[in-house]
Scaffold this motif. Structure first.
Motif, PDB file in Angstrom:
ATOM      1  N   LEU A   7       1.145  -1.117   0.171  1.00 22.85           N
ATOM      2  CA  LEU A   7       0.294   0.101   0.054  1.00 22.85           C
ATOM      3  C   LEU A   7       0.451   0.973   0.057  1.00 22.85           C
ATOM      4  CD1 LEU A   7      -3.080  -1.135   2.657  1.00 22.85           C
ATOM      5  CD2 LEU A   7      -2.880  -0.196   0.082  1.00 22.85           C
ATOM      6  N   ASN A   8       1.968   1.320   0.591  1.00 27.34           N
ATOM      7  CA  ASN A   8       2.999   2.304   0.347  1.00 27.34           C
ATOM      8  C   ASN A   8       3.247   2.610  -1.096  1.00 27.34           C
ATOM      9  OD1 ASN A   8       2.511   3.051   3.266  1.00 27.34           O
ATOM     10  ND2 ASN A   8       3.981   1.435   3.559  1.00 27.34           N
ATOM     11  N   ALA A   9       3.883   1.265  -1.770  1.00 26.03           N
ATOM     12  CA  ALA A   9       4.104   1.978  -2.680  1.00 26.03           C
ATOM     13  C   ALA A   9       2.946   2.197  -3.896  1.00 26.03           C
ATOM     14  CB  ALA A   9       4.842   0.158  -4.005  1.00 26.03           C
ATOM     15  N   VAL A  10       2.064   2.093  -3.397  1.00 22.10           N
ATOM     16  CA  VAL A  10       0.529   1.835  -4.091  1.00 22.10           C
ATOM     17  C   VAL A  10       0.530   4.042  -3.778  1.00 22.10           C
ATOM     18  CG1 VAL A  10      -1.458   2.368  -4.701  1.00 22.10           C
ATOM     19  CG2 VAL A  10      -0.547   0.174  -4.616  1.00 22.10           C
ATOM     20  N   VAL A  11       0.897   3.937  -2.579  1.00 21.47           N
ATOM     21  CA  VAL A  11       0.591   5.741  -2.515  1.00 21.47           C
ATOM     22  C   VAL A  11       1.872   6.058  -3.232  1.00 21.47           C
ATOM     23  CG1 VAL A  11       0.677   7.425  -0.538  1.00 21.47           C
ATOM     24  CG2 VAL A  11      -0.505   5.355  -0.211  1.00 21.47           C
ATOM     25  N   TYR A  12       3.235   5.596  -3.255  1.00 20.22           N
ATOM     26  CA  TYR A  12       4.180   6.495  -3.641  1.00 20.22           C
ATOM     27  C   TYR A  12       3.886   6.412  -5.296  1.00 20.22           C
ATOM     28  CZ  TYR A  12       6.685   5.911   1.023  1.00 20.22           C
ATOM     29  OH  TYR A  12       6.486   6.541   2.268  1.00 20.22           O
ATOM     30  N   PHE A  13       3.880   5.486  -6.027  1.00 21.90           N
ATOM     31  CA  PHE A  13       3.283   5.454  -7.087  1.00 21.90           C
ATOM     32  C   PHE A  13       2.440   6.950  -7.597  1.00 21.90           C
ATOM     33  CE2 PHE A  13       0.961   4.367 -10.609  1.00 21.90           C
ATOM     34  CZ  PHE A  13       2.059   4.277 -12.081  1.00 21.90           C
ATOM     35  N   LEU A  14       1.330   7.089  -7.345  1.00 26.91           N
ATOM     36  CA  LEU A  14       0.423   8.073  -7.767  1.00 26.91           C
ATOM     37  C   LEU A  14       0.757   9.769  -6.805  1.00 26.91           C
ATOM     38  CD1 LEU A  14      -2.795   6.330  -5.698  1.00 26.91           C
ATOM     39  CD2 LEU A  14      -2.380   6.483  -7.814  1.00 26.91           C
ATOM     40  N   ILE A  15       1.877   9.385  -5.876  1.00 28.82           N
ATOM     41  CA  ILE A  15       1.921  10.737  -5.698  1.00 28.82           C
ATOM     42  C   ILE A  15       3.600  10.643  -6.985  1.00 28.82           C
ATOM     43  CG2 ILE A  15       3.635  12.614  -3.955  1.00 28.82           C
ATOM     44  CD1 ILE A  15       0.415  11.757  -3.722  1.00 28.82           C
ATOM     45  N   PHE A  16       4.659  10.566  -6.443  1.00 27.01           N
ATOM     46  CA  PHE A  16       5.866  10.564  -7.230  1.00 27.01           C
ATOM     47  C   PHE A  16       6.342   9.685  -8.737  1.00 27.01           C
ATOM     48  CE2 PHE A  16       6.827  10.215  -2.696  1.00 27.01           C
ATOM     49  CZ  PHE A  16       7.378  12.141  -2.655  1.00 27.01           C
ATOM     50  N   GLY A  17       5.110   8.984  -8.790  1.00 32.44           N
ATOM     51  CA  GLY A  17       5.024   8.709 -10.244  1.00 32.44           C
ATOM     52  C   GLY A  17       4.367   8.996 -11.122  1.00 32.44           C
ATOM     53  N   LEU A  18       2.560   9.341 -10.419  1.00 31.83           N
ATOM     54  CA  LEU A  18       1.668  10.151 -11.699  1.00 31.83           C
ATOM     55  C   LEU A  18       2.082  11.769 -11.234  1.00 31.83           C
ATOM     56  CD1 LEU A  18      -0.870   7.389 -11.103  1.00 31.83           C
ATOM     57  CD2 LEU A  18       0.413   7.413 -12.954  1.00 31.83           C
ATOM     58  N   ILE A  19       2.207  12.538 -10.069  1.00 32.83           N
ATOM     59  CA  ILE A  19       1.798  13.728 -10.448  1.00 32.83           C
ATOM     60  C   ILE A  19       2.826  14.524  -9.840  1.00 32.83           C
ATOM     61  CG2 ILE A  19       1.214  14.455  -8.207  1.00 32.83           C
ATOM     62  CD1 ILE A  19      -0.648  13.212  -7.172  1.00 32.83           C
ATOM     63  N   LEU A  20       4.405  14.051  -9.626  1.00 29.32           N
ATOM     64  CA  LEU A  20       5.499  14.336  -9.703  1.00 29.32           C
ATOM     65  C   LEU A  20       6.697  14.086 -10.776  1.00 29.32           C
ATOM     66  CD1 LEU A  20       6.641  14.993  -6.253  1.00 29.32           C
ATOM     67  CD2 LEU A  20       5.253  16.437  -7.340  1.00 29.32           C
ATOM     68  N   ASN A  21       6.164  13.266 -11.908  1.00 35.22           N
ATOM     69  CA  ASN A  21       6.993  12.395 -12.677  1.00 35.22           C
ATOM     70  C   ASN A  21       8.064  12.037 -11.879  1.00 35.22           C
ATOM     71  OD1 ASN A  21       4.409  12.427 -15.015  1.00 35.22           O
ATOM     72  ND2 ASN A  21       5.386  15.015 -14.652  1.00 35.22           N
ATOM     73  N   ALA A  22       8.055  11.513 -11.220  1.00 33.64           N
ATOM     74  CA  ALA A  22       9.650  11.437 -10.193  1.00 33.64           C
ATOM     75  C   ALA A  22      10.507  10.210 -11.273  1.00 33.64           C
ATOM     76  CB  ALA A  22      10.185  10.931  -8.703  1.00 33.64           C
ATOM     77  N   ASP A  23       9.308   9.196 -11.777  1.00 33.82           N
ATOM     78  CA  ASP A  23      10.418   8.097 -12.763  1.00 33.82           C
ATOM     79  C   ASP A  23      11.338   8.631 -13.771  1.00 33.82           C
ATOM     80  OD1 ASP A  23       8.129   9.451 -14.830  1.00 33.82           O
ATOM     81  OD2 ASP A  23       7.691   8.100 -15.165  1.00 33.82           O
ATOM     82  N   ARG A  24      11.141  10.449 -14.594  1.00 35.39           N
ATOM     83  CA  ARG A  24      11.903  10.838 -15.163  1.00 35.39           C
ATOM     84  C   ARG A  24      12.198  10.000 -16.549  1.00 35.39           C
ATOM     85  NH1 ARG A  24      14.887  15.833 -12.572  1.00 35.39           N
ATOM     86  NH2 ARG A  24      13.375  16.997 -12.013  1.00 35.39           N
ATOM     87  N   GLY A  25      11.072  10.053 -17.214  1.00 38.36           N
ATOM     88  CA  GLY A  25      11.676   8.860 -19.072  1.00 38.36           C
ATOM     89  C   GLY A  25      12.390   8.086 -18.229  1.00 38.36           C
ATOM     90  N   MET A  26      11.806   6.933 -16.923  1.00 37.64           N
ATOM     91  CA  MET A  26      11.789   5.472 -17.197  1.00 37.64           C
ATOM     92  C   MET A  26      11.155   4.688 -17.427  1.00 37.64           C
ATOM     93  SD  MET A  26      12.475   3.795 -13.045  1.00 37.64           S
ATOM     94  CE  MET A  26      14.157   5.247 -13.088  1.00 37.64           C
ATOM     95  N   GLU A  27      11.311   3.856 -18.236  1.00 33.11           N
ATOM     96  CA  GLU A  27       9.985   3.968 -18.626  1.00 33.11           C
ATOM     97  C   GLU A  27       8.267   2.177 -17.525  1.00 33.11           C
ATOM     98  OE1 GLU A  27      11.116   0.384 -21.600  1.00 33.11           O
ATOM     99  OE2 GLU A  27      11.955   1.488 -22.899  1.00 33.11           O
ATOM    100  N   ARG A  28       7.613   2.501 -17.556  1.00 35.56           N
ATOM    101  CA  ARG A  28       6.362   2.207 -16.167  1.00 35.56           C
ATOM    102  C   ARG A  28       6.895   0.660 -16.001  1.00 35.56           C
ATOM    103  NH1 ARG A  28       2.031   4.148 -15.762  1.00 35.56           N
ATOM    104  NH2 ARG A  28       2.763   6.338 -16.213  1.00 35.56           N
ATOM    105  N   GLU A  29       7.381  -0.571 -17.686  1.00 36.04           N
ATOM    106  CA  GLU A  29       7.946  -1.498 -16.546  1.00 36.04           C
ATOM    107  C   GLU A  29       9.012  -1.721 -16.248  1.00 36.04           C
ATOM    108  OE1 GLU A  29       7.621  -0.135 -19.517  1.00 36.04           O
ATOM    109  OE2 GLU A  29       5.866  -1.398 -20.454  1.00 36.04           O
ATOM    110  N   VAL A  30      10.346  -0.907 -16.101  1.00 37.49           N
ATOM    111  CA  VAL A  30      11.092  -0.448 -15.132  1.00 37.49           C
ATOM    112  C   VAL A  30      11.014  -0.197 -13.668  1.00 37.49           C
ATOM    113  CG1 VAL A  30      13.521   0.075 -14.870  1.00 37.49           C
ATOM    114  CG2 VAL A  30      12.784  -0.743 -16.808  1.00 37.49           C
ATOM    115  N   TYR A  31      10.051   1.441 -13.953  1.00 32.75           N
ATOM    116  CA  TYR A  31       9.702   2.060 -13.062  1.00 32.75           C
ATOM    117  C   TYR A  31       8.603   1.951 -11.709  1.00 32.75           C
ATOM    118  CZ  TYR A  31       9.188   6.138  -9.805  1.00 32.75           C
ATOM    119  OH  TYR A  31       8.659   6.812  -8.778  1.00 32.75           O
ATOM    120  N   VAL A  32       7.526   0.666 -12.163  1.00 30.66           N
ATOM    121  CA  VAL A  32       7.108   0.039 -11.470  1.00 30.66           C
ATOM    122  C   VAL A  32       7.761  -0.710 -10.389  1.00 30.66           C
ATOM    123  CG1 VAL A  32       5.055  -1.078 -10.641  1.00 30.66           C
ATOM    124  CG2 VAL A  32       4.450   0.499 -12.432  1.00 30.66           C
ATOM    125  N   PRO A  33       8.500  -1.949 -10.747  1.00 34.67           N
ATOM    126  CA  PRO A  33       9.378  -2.674  -9.717  1.00 34.67           C
ATOM    127  C   PRO A  33      10.421  -2.001  -8.815  1.00 34.67           C
ATOM    128  CG  PRO A  33       8.926  -3.129 -12.095  1.00 34.67           C
ATOM    129  CD  PRO A  33       8.667  -2.387 -12.129  1.00 34.67           C
TER     130      PRO A  33
END
Length: 309
Positions: free
Chosen positions: A84-110
């Motif tokens: 659940l912590n990972a889901v929250v961080y993904f919503l905030i950092f992955g979708l809203i703040l774009n912390a993945d910085r170009g990292m492919e979704r198949e890599v960023y989620v794992p």
């Protein structure tokens, strides 16, 4: 001895004791007495710890079972909480703040889930270590055993909890296209090194927490700061590309980041060696040895003070 009294009767007095004139220390040495709760030598302490190995394992398993005994989902929370912590961080950092910085979704989620699970292992070990002595004073005062058994047992509990979570982590990693390969064998040495590091850290925090119980209230803020500085939600080199390189180097060489990156390298196909700092395995082993040995000696030096006052 005997002597004649003034009325002519013979009086017999006690013979002088062979212990007369001996100090308390000399008396103790003469009769083989030792101070109760005195700190044994380091080698003897290690021997006593080995003798309590079954207690350490049983205590950690009992704590793990009792941890969620009042919850309806029971042991499922061992996996659900970091997930659940990972889901929250993904919503905030992955979708809203774009912390993945170009990292492919198949890599960023794992990448994100692995970071959360691995850092939670260290975080939980530290928090359990802070309360290892102060939260078990009844046991410490009632029984004689090496006190280091407690923080080591709590670290072992957190390792067992992580192993349950790894099943879900494997499913997520495979679901995003990273299938089992030879590099997955690196998981074992990574977990071993991180467990040694966490155990040493738990021993350090147990001694500090025994003296200052309020430390338990401060540590969540410290751990949250450490988490943000360790690249749990983002790649440190990519995020700090526009800053001086030495800043990224310092953050990458911190032990939490080291163990997360090694686990990501082992599990995720798209996370290559170029994402690791130089001499990463030597640094990982150095952190583990330094903190594990230093923490054990640091805790042992205060052995006779735990549970008093």
């Amino acid at each position: 001895m005997s002597e004649t009294t003034h009325d002519g009767r013979l009086a017999v007095s006690d013979r002088p004791s062979p212990d007369d004139g001996l100090s308390a220390t000399e008396l103790a040495a003469k009769y083989g007495l030792a101070v109760s709760g005195a700190r044994p030598g380091l080698v003897e302490y290690v021997r006593q710890m080995w003798g309590r190995r079954h207690f350490i394992l049983a205590f950690s398993q009992a704590k793990l079972t009792a941890q969620y005994s009042q919850a309806k989902l029971g042991q499922l929370w061992q996996v659900a909480t970091p997930l659940l912590n990972a889901v929250v961080y993904f919503l905030i950092f992955g979708l809203i703040l774009n912390a993945d910085r170009g990292m492919e979704r198949e890599v960023y989620v794992p990448f994100l889930v692995t970071g959360v699970f691995v850092f939670t292992f260290t975080q939980s070990s530290v928090m359990a270590g802070v309360r290892a002595v102060s939260g078990n004073l009844g046991l410490v005062r009632a029984l004689h055993f090496p006190r280091a058994s407690l923080p080591i047992s709590f670290s072992l509990q957190q390792l067992q909890q992580l192993l349950f979570s790894m099943i879900v982590l494997f499913v997520i990693v495979v679901g995003f296209g990273s299938y089992p390969r030879l590099s997955w064998l690196l998981i074992l040495p990574v977990l071993a090194l991180q467990f040694l590091f966490n155990t040493g850290l738990a021993l350090i925090m147990a001694r500090m927490g025994a003296k200052t119980p309020d430390l338990a209230q401060l540590m969540p803020f410290v751990m949250r700061t450490w988490m943000y500085a360790s690249g749990v939600m983002f790649s440190i080199p990519v995020m700090l590309a526009e800053h001086p390189k030495w800043i990224a180097d310092i953050l990458q060489w911190n032990p939490a980041a080291i163990y997360m990156d090694l686990m990501r390298f082992a599990l995720i196909d798209g996370y290559g060696r170029e994402n690791l700092p130089p001499h990463v395995w030597a640094v990982a082993a150095g952190w583990a040895a330094l903190i594990a040995l230093g923490g054990f000696v640091y805790f042992w030096k205060a052995e006779e003070r735990y549970g008093r006052g």
